[in-house]
Scaffold this motif. Structure first.
Motif, PDB file in Angstrom:
ATOM      1  N   LEU A 113      -8.746   3.817   0.776  1.00  0.00           N
ATOM      2  CA  LEU A 113      -7.826   3.721  -0.359  1.00  0.00           C
ATOM      3  C   LEU A 113      -8.310   4.601  -1.499  1.00  0.00           C
ATOM      4  O   LEU A 113      -9.483   4.934  -1.603  1.00  0.00           O
ATOM      5  N   ARG A 114      -7.381   4.952  -2.372  1.00  0.00           N
ATOM      6  CA  ARG A 114      -7.703   5.866  -3.472  1.00  0.00           C
ATOM      7  C   ARG A 114      -8.103   5.124  -4.739  1.00  0.00           C
ATOM      8  O   ARG A 114      -8.721   5.688  -5.616  1.00  0.00           O
ATOM      9  N   THR A 115      -7.762   3.865  -4.856  1.00  0.00           N
ATOM     10  CA  THR A 115      -8.088   3.106  -6.054  1.00  0.00           C
ATOM     11  C   THR A 115      -9.583   2.815  -6.117  1.00  0.00           C
ATOM     12  O   THR A 115     -10.234   2.652  -5.093  1.00  0.00           O
ATOM     13  N   GLN A 116     -10.115   2.756  -7.325  1.00  0.00           N
ATOM     14  CA  GLN A 116     -11.513   2.392  -7.534  1.00  0.00           C
ATOM     15  C   GLN A 116     -11.638   0.981  -8.105  1.00  0.00           C
ATOM     16  O   GLN A 116     -12.738   0.491  -8.325  1.00  0.00           O
ATOM     17  N   SER A 117     -10.513   0.339  -8.343  1.00  0.00           N
ATOM     18  CA  SER A 117     -10.494  -1.008  -8.906  1.00  0.00           C
ATOM     19  C   SER A 117     -10.631  -2.035  -7.782  1.00  0.00           C
ATOM     20  O   SER A 117      -9.845  -2.035  -6.828  1.00  0.00           O
ATOM     21  N   ASP A 118     -11.624  -2.914  -7.896  1.00  0.00           N
ATOM     22  CA  ASP A 118     -11.802  -3.960  -6.894  1.00  0.00           C
ATOM     23  C   ASP A 118     -10.602  -4.900  -6.860  1.00  0.00           C
ATOM     24  O   ASP A 118     -10.211  -5.373  -5.791  1.00  0.00           O
ATOM     25  N   VAL A 173      -0.718  -0.058  -7.221  1.00  0.00           N
ATOM     26  CA  VAL A 173      -1.371   0.576  -8.372  1.00  0.00           C
ATOM     27  C   VAL A 173      -0.359   0.852  -9.474  1.00  0.00           C
ATOM     28  O   VAL A 173      -0.618   0.593 -10.653  1.00  0.00           O
ATOM     29  N   ARG A 174       0.820   1.352  -9.118  1.00  0.00           N
ATOM     30  CA  ARG A 174       1.830   1.647 -10.137  1.00  0.00           C
ATOM     31  C   ARG A 174       2.373   0.382 -10.792  1.00  0.00           C
ATOM     32  O   ARG A 174       2.760   0.396 -11.946  1.00  0.00           O
ATOM     33  N   ALA A 175       2.366  -0.734 -10.069  1.00  0.00           N
ATOM     34  CA  ALA A 175       2.871  -1.989 -10.626  1.00  0.00           C
ATOM     35  C   ALA A 175       1.835  -2.710 -11.471  1.00  0.00           C
ATOM     36  O   ALA A 175       2.170  -3.303 -12.499  1.00  0.00           O
ATOM     37  N   PHE A 176       0.557  -2.650 -11.066  1.00  0.00           N
ATOM     38  CA  PHE A 176      -0.447  -3.501 -11.704  1.00  0.00           C
ATOM     39  C   PHE A 176      -1.684  -2.756 -12.210  1.00  0.00           C
ATOM     40  O   PHE A 176      -2.597  -3.382 -12.742  1.00  0.00           O
ATOM     41  N   GLU A 183      -3.324   7.500 -13.128  1.00  0.00           N
ATOM     42  CA  GLU A 183      -3.630   8.929 -13.201  1.00  0.00           C
ATOM     43  C   GLU A 183      -4.517   9.355 -12.038  1.00  0.00           C
ATOM     44  O   GLU A 183      -4.328  10.442 -11.474  1.00  0.00           O
ATOM     45  N   ARG A 184      -5.486   8.517 -11.661  1.00  0.00           N
ATOM     46  CA  ARG A 184      -6.360   8.834 -10.518  1.00  0.00           C
ATOM     47  C   ARG A 184      -5.532   8.925  -9.244  1.00  0.00           C
ATOM     48  O   ARG A 184      -5.724   9.821  -8.418  1.00  0.00           O
ATOM     49  N   LEU A 185      -4.582   8.019  -9.086  1.00  0.00           N
ATOM     50  CA  LEU A 185      -3.715   8.026  -7.915  1.00  0.00           C
ATOM     51  C   LEU A 185      -2.908   9.338  -7.859  1.00  0.00           C
ATOM     52  O   LEU A 185      -2.818   9.979  -6.809  1.00  0.00           O
ATOM     53  N   ALA A 186      -2.343   9.721  -8.998  1.00  0.00           N
ATOM     54  CA  ALA A 186      -1.554  10.960  -9.043  1.00  0.00           C
ATOM     55  C   ALA A 186      -2.420  12.176  -8.747  1.00  0.00           C
ATOM     56  O   ALA A 186      -1.974  13.103  -8.064  1.00  0.00           O
ATOM     57  N   SER A 187      -3.664  12.177  -9.212  1.00  0.00           N
ATOM     58  CA  SER A 187      -4.529  13.338  -8.991  1.00  0.00           C
ATOM     59  C   SER A 187      -5.060  13.412  -7.567  1.00  0.00           C
ATOM     60  O   SER A 187      -5.512  14.472  -7.132  1.00  0.00           O
ATOM     61  N   THR A 188      -4.982  12.290  -6.823  1.00  0.00           N
ATOM     62  CA  THR A 188      -5.479  12.306  -5.434  1.00  0.00           C
ATOM     63  C   THR A 188      -4.350  12.362  -4.423  1.00  0.00           C
ATOM     64  O   THR A 188      -4.572  12.083  -3.251  1.00  0.00           O
TER      65      THR A 188
END
Length: 192
Positions: A113-118, A173-176, A183-188
């Motif tokens: 996954l691209r998110t870094q948020s646990d 990610v876009r919802a919560f 921005e990290r999601l868009a850049s990846t």
């Protein structure tokens, strides 16, 4: 008014002496207290507030920021699309279950996954495992990778299944997510 030596107070908090009481944490402790007692009464709420305050004063926590935000339009889109995904997956599982004489294919896929948020990582994993036909078999939190068993996914369907999980992650990610996570999601490579 804070002095030059005291750190700034986090949002949604109050200071009691040298301790900072975070109101969302206090609300969470109060909800847990009411649920433990199983009744909503004045006595339960007041005792829950007092016990919550006592716990937070005796065992102070550092300021917590979960990174959880609610973006109304994206949340609505996430919920609608999640219901559609559930319905489609249910139909696929039923079709697989009633296709007599045919051996169903399945695959275990790794999805980094691209998110870094646990929190968002966990929410995505829960959503994936709730959808019929997919089960989380392993989670590697250090690399934010989900290993998903997908029913009905042969070798030719693996990339489609991986893309489905990544699209679900993007909707979560876009919802919560926080602005930084979006921005990290868009850049990846996330779509707009």
């Amino acid at each position: 008014m804070t002095s030059a030596t005291s750190p700034p107070r986090p949002p949604m908090s109050v200071r009691i002496g040298q301790r900072v009481i975070q109101l969302p944490t206090l609300a969470g402790l109060l909800i847990a207290w009411v649920l433990l007692f199983g009744e909503l009464s004045v006595n339960t709420v007041v005792s829950g507030l007092l016990v919550g305050l006592l716990v937070m004063l005796v065992f102070p926590l550092p300021p917590l920021d979960s990174g959880f935000r609610i973006h109304p339009r994206a949340t609505l889109f996430f919920l609608v699309r999640f219901v559609v995904d559930m319905a489609q997956a249910t139909v696929r599982v039923l079709a697989t279950a009633f296709s007599f004489g045919r051996i169903p294919h399945s695959s275990v896929i790794a999805v980094p996954l691209r998110t870094q948020s646990d929190l968002l990582f966990t929410l995505t994993a829960v959503c994936v495992s709730v959808i019929p036909g997919s089960v989380i078999v392993e989670v590697r939190s250090a690399t934010h990778t989900l290993f998903v068993h997908v029913l009905g996914a042969g070798a030719e369907d693996v990339e489609q299944a991986r893309a489905d999980v990544l699209r679900l992650e993007e909707r979560v990610v876009r919802a919560f997510g926080s602005r930084g996570e979006i921005e990290r999601l868009a850049s990846t490579g996330g779509t707009s």
